[in-house]
Scaffold this motif. Structure first.
Motif, mmCIF file in Angstrom:
data_model
loop_
_atom_site.group_PDB
_atom_site.id
_atom_site.type_symbol
_atom_site.label_atom_id
_atom_site.label_comp_id
_atom_site.label_asym_id
_atom_site.label_seq_id
_atom_site.Cartn_x
_atom_site.Cartn_y
_atom_site.Cartn_z
ATOM 1 N N LEU A 121 78.912 55.190 56.338
ATOM 2 C CA LEU A 121 79.400 55.437 54.975
ATOM 3 C C LEU A 121 80.101 56.779 54.858
ATOM 4 C CD1 LEU A 121 76.489 54.186 52.673
ATOM 5 C CD2 LEU A 121 78.902 53.503 52.500
ATOM 6 N N THR A 122 79.995 57.586 55.902
ATOM 7 C CA THR A 122 80.586 58.918 55.882
ATOM 8 C C THR A 122 81.959 58.933 56.524
ATOM 9 O OG1 THR A 122 78.359 59.832 56.050
ATOM 10 C CG2 THR A 122 80.184 61.341 56.474
ATOM 11 N N ILE A 165 80.944 73.053 49.890
ATOM 12 C CA ILE A 165 81.050 73.981 51.015
ATOM 13 C C ILE A 165 79.662 74.428 51.463
ATOM 14 C CG2 ILE A 165 81.836 76.284 51.677
ATOM 15 C CD1 ILE A 165 84.278 75.804 49.838
ATOM 16 N N ILE A 166 78.808 74.742 50.493
ATOM 17 C CA ILE A 166 77.434 75.129 50.830
ATOM 18 C C ILE A 166 76.710 73.985 51.533
ATOM 19 C CG2 ILE A 166 75.177 75.729 49.865
ATOM 20 C CD1 ILE A 166 76.710 77.228 47.641
ATOM 21 N N LEU A 167 76.889 72.761 51.027
ATOM 22 C CA LEU A 167 76.250 71.606 51.643
ATOM 23 C C LEU A 167 76.753 71.383 53.067
ATOM 24 C CD1 LEU A 167 76.133 69.011 48.714
ATOM 25 C CD2 LEU A 167 74.196 70.171 49.791
ATOM 26 N N SER A 168 78.056 71.546 53.280
ATOM 27 C CA SER A 168 78.609 71.357 54.618
ATOM 28 C C SER A 168 77.932 72.284 55.618
ATOM 29 C CB SER A 168 80.123 71.604 54.621
ATOM 30 O OG SER A 168 80.807 70.568 53.963
ATOM 31 N N ALA A 189 83.747 66.137 55.414
ATOM 32 C CA ALA A 189 82.586 65.319 55.771
ATOM 33 C C ALA A 189 82.095 65.559 57.192
ATOM 34 C CB ALA A 189 82.933 63.841 55.601
ATOM 35 N N ALA A 190 82.728 66.458 57.954
ATOM 36 C CA ALA A 190 82.420 66.615 59.379
ATOM 37 C C ALA A 190 80.962 66.978 59.628
ATOM 38 C CB ALA A 190 83.343 67.671 59.990
ATOM 39 N N PRO A 201 85.973 75.522 61.819
ATOM 40 C CA PRO A 201 86.459 75.397 60.440
ATOM 41 C C PRO A 201 86.187 74.038 59.808
ATOM 42 C CG PRO A 201 88.075 76.551 61.755
ATOM 43 C CD PRO A 201 87.021 76.066 62.711
ATOM 44 N N TYR A 202 86.214 72.951 60.598
ATOM 45 C CA TYR A 202 85.907 71.632 60.051
ATOM 46 C C TYR A 202 84.484 71.574 59.512
ATOM 47 C CZ TYR A 202 90.111 69.605 62.143
ATOM 48 O OH TYR A 202 91.395 69.307 62.468
ATOM 49 N N PHE A 203 83.567 72.194 60.235
ATOM 50 C CA PHE A 203 82.154 72.120 59.873
ATOM 51 C C PHE A 203 81.770 73.125 58.794
ATOM 52 C CE2 PHE A 203 82.362 70.668 64.354
ATOM 53 C CZ PHE A 203 81.899 69.376 64.167
#
Length: 406
Positions: free
Chosen positions: A212-213, A132-135, A180-181, A173-175
């Motif tokens: 690859l994503t 979540i932090i990475l997103s 992977a968004a 919310p997706y981001f």
């Protein structure tokens, strides 16, 4: 209708606003915008004391007494998040291809791999919070690159407006979730930015990672090839052909996932077959839209309650019109073709599910809307509609409406 001469004059006049300082990235401003968008989302989560995530779309199981932390978690981890998590924790499901269970074969691995690698020092239990932090970190970086990319086309003021639209886009919310968004959006805008700088090597690197994503990453080959053959070229012709042939790198995701699926499921096209088993089958472009228009009253939701036809059709129409408008300006051709063909392909299935996501992940969408509002003097209207749509979409997401969580 304006002539091409007046349009070119518009471009030149707009670019006169650019100065040396225009190419400097307004880091602190972007930080504030990013934090404001996330604060708004958190406020929406906080003021809605009812979660129906995991329940039927039409109600049931109101969670008035759930702790706020659980509200937050279920808003950031739901639906497809589970598939990414299974890939991160134990890899792809090993089973001969069948459709009796919901296997994770349809999902591409890069985001899951990154969350697992980064969480190694903390242990498997940290994969979800780390993801979540990475997103959110990926999305912030995407806003920075988006500003740099847009600044080549328009003024700093307009570039900031494009960042605003992206930061407060309805599909926020997706981001923000364990999905992977954000990573995909970052890699797409990085690829387009590299293409515009004629940094073909970097374009291939970012494009390969995008493929690859998500499976739609291969579509970045469209603006790459178009830019190669429409932009001025000073090197020898064989170099252009060499870069063109190297564009096969945009399909590396299909190769990697095909090899994985062949190993774990016995068929290299399991990622395609499983989507067909879930109901996503190929159809003529916009066939489902025509089918829906015959009886729209009884089809507020579709795909078993996992999509909103009106929302998908509205976004598709707006995006298609933006692509056509941008095609009139040859300087925007690669991005416009990429956006237009993405919309056509997204509507080439027998369902509406996923279409809003595909559009939200298109950097040219924010560029096109920014340029249009500048020319039409509709800045306040566009921003007001965007933020209002974000609030409504986030509310439906937090309430667990499957049609927006697909």
């Amino acid at each position: 209708m304006k002539s091409h001469g007046s349009q070119n004059a518009y471009i030149i006049a707009d670019k006169r606003e650019l100065s040396t300082s225009a190419h400097l990235i307004p880091w602190f401003w972007i930080v504030r915008v990013f934090l404001a968008s996330r604060a708004l989302y958190l406020i929406i989560i906080w003021i809605i004391p009812a979660l129906t995530v995991g329940h039927d779309v039409y109600g049931g199981g109101k969670g008035f007494h759930q702790p706020w932390g659980q509200w937050l978690l279920q808003s950031l981890y739901n639906a497809d998040s589970g598939f990414y998590w299974t890939i991160a924790t134990h890899g792809y499901d090993h089973a001969r291809f069948n459709t009796h269970h919901l296997y994770n074969w349809a999902f591409f691995p890069l985001y899951s791999w990154i969350t697992r690698w980064v969480a190694i020092p903390l242990g498997p239990h940290a994969i979800i919070p780390v993801g979540i932090i990475l997103s959110n970190a990926f999305f912030f970086m995407a806003l920075v690159v988006l500003y740099r990319w847009m600044s080549r086309y328009t003024s700093p003021k307009n570039s900031r407006f494009g960042v605003l639209l992206a930061a407060f886009n309805p599909m926020t919310p997706y981001f923000a979730a364990y999905r992977a968004a954000s990573l995909f959006f970052l890699l797409v805008v990085a690829t387009l930015d590299a293409i515009d700088r004629r940094a073909w090597g970097w374009a291939l690197v970012w494009g390969a990672l995008a493929s690859l994503t998500k499976n739609t990453g291969i579509l970045l080959a469209i603006p790459y090839a178009f830019a190669l053959w429409t932009r001025p070229w000073t090197a020898s012709l064989w170099r252009r052909w060499a870069w063109f042939v190297s564009g096969i790198g945009f399909g590396v995701g299909f190769v990697v996932v095909g090899l994985i699926d062949a190993h774990v499921a016995g068929t290299p096209v399991a990622f395609l077959k499983i989507q067909a088993a879930w109901g996503r089958e190929s159809a003529f472009p916009f066939y489902e839209t025509l089918h829906w228009m015959r009886n729209p009253v009884n089809a507020l939701t579709a795909s078993g309650g996992w999509s909103l036809p009106i929302w998908a059709i509205f976004l598709s129409v707006i995006t298609g019109l933006l692509a056509l408008w941008m095609l009139r300006e040859r300087i925007w051709w690669p991005a416009a073709w990429y956006m237009g063909l993405t919309v056509i392909l997204a509507n080439s299935y027998n369902m509406f599910e996923g279409i809003p996501r595909f559009i939200a992940e298109l950097p040219p969408w924010y560029l096109g809307l920014t340029l249009w509002q500048h020319q039409a003097h509709k800045r306040e209207l566009v921003l007001m509609v965007t933020i209002a749509s974000m609030v409504l979409y986030c509310v439906l997401w937090v309430l667990g409406v499957h049609a927006v969580q697909n």
